[in-house]
Design a protein around this motif. Sequence first.
Motif, PDB file in Angstrom:
ATOM      1  N   SER A 118       5.718   3.141  -2.577  1.00  0.00           N
ATOM      2  CA  SER A 118       5.196   3.600  -2.160  1.00  0.00           C
ATOM      3  C   SER A 118       3.902   2.381  -0.988  1.00  0.00           C
ATOM      4  CB  SER A 118       5.307   4.500  -1.600  1.00  0.00           C
ATOM      5  OG  SER A 118       4.551   5.769  -0.525  1.00  0.00           O
ATOM      6  N   GLY A 119       4.184   2.507   0.524  1.00  0.00           N
ATOM      7  CA  GLY A 119       3.677   1.930   1.331  1.00  0.00           C
ATOM      8  C   GLY A 119       1.971   2.115   0.995  1.00  0.00           C
ATOM      9  N   SER A 120       2.439   3.881   1.358  1.00  0.00           N
ATOM     10  CA  SER A 120       1.243   5.055   1.525  1.00  0.00           C
ATOM     11  C   SER A 120      -0.081   4.954   0.073  1.00  0.00           C
ATOM     12  CB  SER A 120       2.004   6.190   2.007  1.00  0.00           C
ATOM     13  OG  SER A 120       2.764   7.203   0.789  1.00  0.00           O
ATOM     14  N   HIS A 121       0.637   4.481  -0.801  1.00  0.00           N
ATOM     15  CA  HIS A 121      -0.265   4.551  -1.810  1.00  0.00           C
ATOM     16  C   HIS A 121      -1.286   4.146  -2.118  1.00  0.00           C
ATOM     17  CE1 HIS A 121      -1.602   4.479  -6.383  1.00  0.00           C
ATOM     18  NE2 HIS A 121      -0.737   5.905  -6.128  1.00  0.00           N
ATOM     19  N   PRO A 122      -2.479   4.762  -2.459  1.00  0.00           N
ATOM     20  CA  PRO A 122      -3.996   3.677  -2.033  1.00  0.00           C
ATOM     21  C   PRO A 122      -3.647   2.542  -3.383  1.00  0.00           C
ATOM     22  CG  PRO A 122      -4.299   6.075  -3.061  1.00  0.00           C
ATOM     23  CD  PRO A 122      -2.690   5.688  -2.680  1.00  0.00           C
ATOM     24  N   TYR A 123      -3.053   2.536  -3.587  1.00  0.00           N
ATOM     25  CA  TYR A 123      -3.280   0.704  -4.650  1.00  0.00           C
ATOM     26  C   TYR A 123      -2.442   0.126  -3.908  1.00  0.00           C
ATOM     27  CZ  TYR A 123      -3.665   3.411  -9.317  1.00  0.00           C
ATOM     28  OH  TYR A 123      -4.125   3.899 -10.140  1.00  0.00           O
ATOM     29  N   ASN A 124      -1.832   0.031  -2.482  1.00  0.00           N
ATOM     30  CA  ASN A 124      -1.357  -0.468  -1.867  1.00  0.00           C
ATOM     31  C   ASN A 124      -1.597  -1.070  -0.264  1.00  0.00           C
ATOM     32  OD1 ASN A 124       0.996  -1.762  -3.407  1.00  0.00           O
ATOM     33  ND2 ASN A 124       2.208  -0.268  -2.588  1.00  0.00           N
ATOM     34  N   ILE A 125      -2.426   0.529  -0.651  1.00  0.00           N
ATOM     35  CA  ILE A 125      -3.641   0.553   0.803  1.00  0.00           C
ATOM     36  C   ILE A 125      -4.674   0.280   0.624  1.00  0.00           C
ATOM     37  CG2 ILE A 125      -4.917   1.974   1.935  1.00  0.00           C
ATOM     38  CD1 ILE A 125      -2.700   4.222   1.760  1.00  0.00           C
ATOM     39  N   SER A 126      -5.103  -0.279  -0.788  1.00  0.00           N
ATOM     40  CA  SER A 126      -5.849  -0.963  -0.615  1.00  0.00           C
ATOM     41  C   SER A 126      -5.824  -3.365  -0.511  1.00  0.00           C
ATOM     42  CB  SER A 126      -6.636  -0.911  -1.855  1.00  0.00           C
ATOM     43  OG  SER A 126      -6.994  -0.309  -1.573  1.00  0.00           O
ATOM     44  N   LEU A 127      -4.629  -3.255  -1.596  1.00  0.00           N
ATOM     45  CA  LEU A 127      -4.099  -4.897  -1.348  1.00  0.00           C
ATOM     46  C   LEU A 127      -3.770  -4.656   0.264  1.00  0.00           C
ATOM     47  CD1 LEU A 127      -2.854  -7.412  -2.277  1.00  0.00           C
ATOM     48  CD2 LEU A 127      -0.675  -5.892  -2.304  1.00  0.00           C
ATOM     49  N   GLY A 128      -3.678  -4.479   1.151  1.00  0.00           N
ATOM     50  CA  GLY A 128      -3.248  -4.274   2.524  1.00  0.00           C
ATOM     51  C   GLY A 128      -4.176  -4.337   3.392  1.00  0.00           C
ATOM     52  N   ALA A 129      -5.888  -3.318   2.847  1.00  0.00           N
ATOM     53  CA  ALA A 129      -7.018  -3.967   3.550  1.00  0.00           C
ATOM     54  C   ALA A 129      -7.802  -4.983   3.358  1.00  0.00           C
ATOM     55  CB  ALA A 129      -7.324  -2.837   3.101  1.00  0.00           C
ATOM     56  N   LYS A 162     -13.227   0.536   3.660  1.00  0.00           N
ATOM     57  CA  LYS A 162     -13.268   1.085   4.898  1.00  0.00           C
ATOM     58  C   LYS A 162     -12.114   0.315   6.082  1.00  0.00           C
ATOM     59  CE  LYS A 162     -18.405   1.298   5.079  1.00  0.00           C
ATOM     60  NZ  LYS A 162     -18.607   3.191   5.223  1.00  0.00           N
ATOM     61  N   THR A 163     -11.727   0.023   5.547  1.00  0.00           N
ATOM     62  CA  THR A 163      -9.963  -0.965   5.946  1.00  0.00           C
ATOM     63  C   THR A 163      -9.351  -0.402   5.682  1.00  0.00           C
ATOM     64  OG1 THR A 163     -11.497  -3.493   5.853  1.00  0.00           O
ATOM     65  CG2 THR A 163      -9.373  -3.132   7.041  1.00  0.00           C
ATOM     66  N   ALA A 164      -9.195   0.436   4.854  1.00  0.00           N
ATOM     67  CA  ALA A 164      -7.972   0.738   4.212  1.00  0.00           C
ATOM     68  C   ALA A 164      -7.150   1.940   5.374  1.00  0.00           C
ATOM     69  CB  ALA A 164      -8.543   2.149   3.416  1.00  0.00           C
ATOM     70  N   ALA A 165      -8.091   3.226   6.199  1.00  0.00           N
ATOM     71  CA  ALA A 165      -6.865   3.379   7.289  1.00  0.00           C
ATOM     72  C   ALA A 165      -6.734   2.300   8.286  1.00  0.00           C
ATOM     73  CB  ALA A 165      -8.310   3.820   8.254  1.00  0.00           C
ATOM     74  N   GLU A 166      -7.150   0.908   8.652  1.00  0.00           N
ATOM     75  CA  GLU A 166      -6.103   0.693   9.673  1.00  0.00           C
ATOM     76  C   GLU A 166      -5.361  -0.584   8.267  1.00  0.00           C
ATOM     77  OE1 GLU A 166      -5.470  -2.133  12.304  1.00  0.00           O
ATOM     78  OE2 GLU A 166      -6.975  -0.788  12.522  1.00  0.00           O
ATOM     79  N   ALA A 167      -5.615  -0.233   7.360  1.00  0.00           N
ATOM     80  CA  ALA A 167      -4.300  -1.235   6.680  1.00  0.00           C
ATOM     81  C   ALA A 167      -2.680   0.233   6.691  1.00  0.00           C
ATOM     82  CB  ALA A 167      -4.352  -0.898   5.024  1.00  0.00           C
ATOM     83  N   GLN A 168      -3.392   1.179   6.317  1.00  0.00           N
ATOM     84  CA  GLN A 168      -2.076   2.374   6.901  1.00  0.00           C
ATOM     85  C   GLN A 168      -1.382   2.623   7.831  1.00  0.00           C
ATOM     86  OE1 GLN A 168      -1.783   4.969   3.960  1.00  0.00           O
ATOM     87  NE2 GLN A 168       0.054   3.913   5.440  1.00  0.00           N
ATOM     88  N   ARG A 169      -1.958   1.944   9.224  1.00  0.00           N
ATOM     89  CA  ARG A 169      -1.432   2.244  10.279  1.00  0.00           C
ATOM     90  C   ARG A 169      -0.839   0.983  10.429  1.00  0.00           C
ATOM     91  NH1 ARG A 169      -6.915   4.119  11.941  1.00  0.00           N
ATOM     92  NH2 ARG A 169      -7.163   1.698  11.910  1.00  0.00           N
ATOM     93  N   VAL A 170      -1.250  -0.486  10.063  1.00  0.00           N
ATOM     94  CA  VAL A 170      -0.506  -1.293   9.683  1.00  0.00           C
ATOM     95  C   VAL A 170       0.803  -1.038   8.870  1.00  0.00           C
ATOM     96  CG1 VAL A 170      -0.110  -4.286   8.791  1.00  0.00           C
ATOM     97  CG2 VAL A 170      -2.507  -3.340  10.080  1.00  0.00           C
ATOM     98  N   PHE A 171       0.461  -0.773   7.666  1.00  0.00           N
ATOM     99  CA  PHE A 171       2.019  -0.520   7.610  1.00  0.00           C
ATOM    100  C   PHE A 171       2.723   0.537   7.798  1.00  0.00           C
ATOM    101  CE2 PHE A 171      -0.467  -1.320   2.755  1.00  0.00           C
ATOM    102  CZ  PHE A 171       0.559  -2.580   2.804  1.00  0.00           C
ATOM    103  N   ASP A 172       2.159   1.392   8.571  1.00  0.00           N
ATOM    104  CA  ASP A 172       3.205   2.479   8.888  1.00  0.00           C
ATOM    105  C   ASP A 172       4.027   2.572   9.959  1.00  0.00           C
ATOM    106  OD1 ASP A 172       2.581   4.003   7.953  1.00  0.00           O
ATOM    107  OD2 ASP A 172       0.801   5.465   9.024  1.00  0.00           O
ATOM    108  N   ARG A 173       3.870   0.804  10.610  1.00  0.00           N
ATOM    109  CA  ARG A 173       4.177   0.055  11.666  1.00  0.00           C
ATOM    110  C   ARG A 173       5.458  -0.530  11.629  1.00  0.00           C
ATOM    111  NH1 ARG A 173      -1.440  -0.750  14.119  1.00  0.00           N
ATOM    112  NH2 ARG A 173      -1.618  -2.019  13.521  1.00  0.00           N
ATOM    113  N   ALA A 174       5.084  -1.818  10.643  1.00  0.00           N
ATOM    114  CA  ALA A 174       5.781  -2.346   9.921  1.00  0.00           C
ATOM    115  C   ALA A 174       7.093  -1.438   8.642  1.00  0.00           C
ATOM    116  CB  ALA A 174       4.845  -3.115   8.936  1.00  0.00           C
ATOM    117  N   GLY A 175       7.167   0.109   8.763  1.00  0.00           N
ATOM    118  CA  GLY A 175       7.858   0.074   8.265  1.00  0.00           C
ATOM    119  C   GLY A 175       7.942   0.491   6.612  1.00  0.00           C
TER     120      GLY A 175
END
Length: 339
Positions: free
Chosen positions: A158-169, A324-337
Amino acid sequence: MKKSILASALIGLGLSALHVHAADSELNLYSARHYQTDEALYSNFTKQTGIKINRIEAKEDELLERIRNEGANSPADVFITVDASRLEKADEMGIFAPVKSKVLEERIPAHLRADDWYSYSTRARLIVYNKDTVKPEQVQTYESLGDPALKGKVCTRSGSHPYNISLGAAMINHNGVEATEKWARDLVANFARAPKGGDTDQIKAVAAGECGVAIANSYYLARLMNSTKEEDKAVVAKIGAVWPNQKTWGTHINVSGAGMLKNAPNKGAAVKFLEYLASDDAQKYFANGNNEWPVVESVKVSNPALDKLGDFKADTQPIGSLAKTAAEAQRVFDRAGFR
């Protein structure tokens, strides 16, 4: 007479003789780590210092909610967990207290320390591919996973999992928000199936041919590589692994880490414990417990799977910036589906 003077002084400081004794003899640890080798890690600390560890284990969210509910009366001295985004979540709650320690500053690299917590081991997010359907040169970077040539071949949790969120960050910090969102959309377009399961499931799906390529934390692959089970050996035989972005910013790493709590009743013991985790012996226990690497550069571990995977160039962006960029990464993933 001297005892009376000491007792009066303690009372004047809002302390008691019992509290002072407890501060030297006990440590209350809230842990979201669940590895058998941690037993040796903790028992060795008690053996070295005489400080007894009272441990409560649970999932991160459960422990953080408990700390929140306990408030100023929380008995927790140290909170320990995995993933920078989870440590940042705890930090945002305001539960950590800064620790000034020459030992920690000297032994833990600056980019692996945040203001109020410390990293103690690292893990890498690598790319796993099916040897029959994907060529390694196709997947040398995280960015390449959005290439149209991989349409219908990508698996991930899942894109909401912390491991992927950290990569997105990490990607946001290196490539920017706009480029990372485009990458996330392209990644979603290449999915072989909807995200599901954990990293081990992704690796097995690649081996089974359900996917051509997947992202996984290094220790999941190391577990399979070190396994004596025939089914795990069969999985490993069908896949290859790539350390991504070796020609650019390096492979994304994440951490296990810990911090002292601001309401810790045993602050002296907490500091001793955090310093102990940076010792040579503890670093080996800490890293080997989950097939990871020590953060103290002089400490070496012997792990057949990690040795076989070889050396790699790791991303050295400050772990605090990543968190500190993790929250922004989650928003980006949410917008991207990417959910």
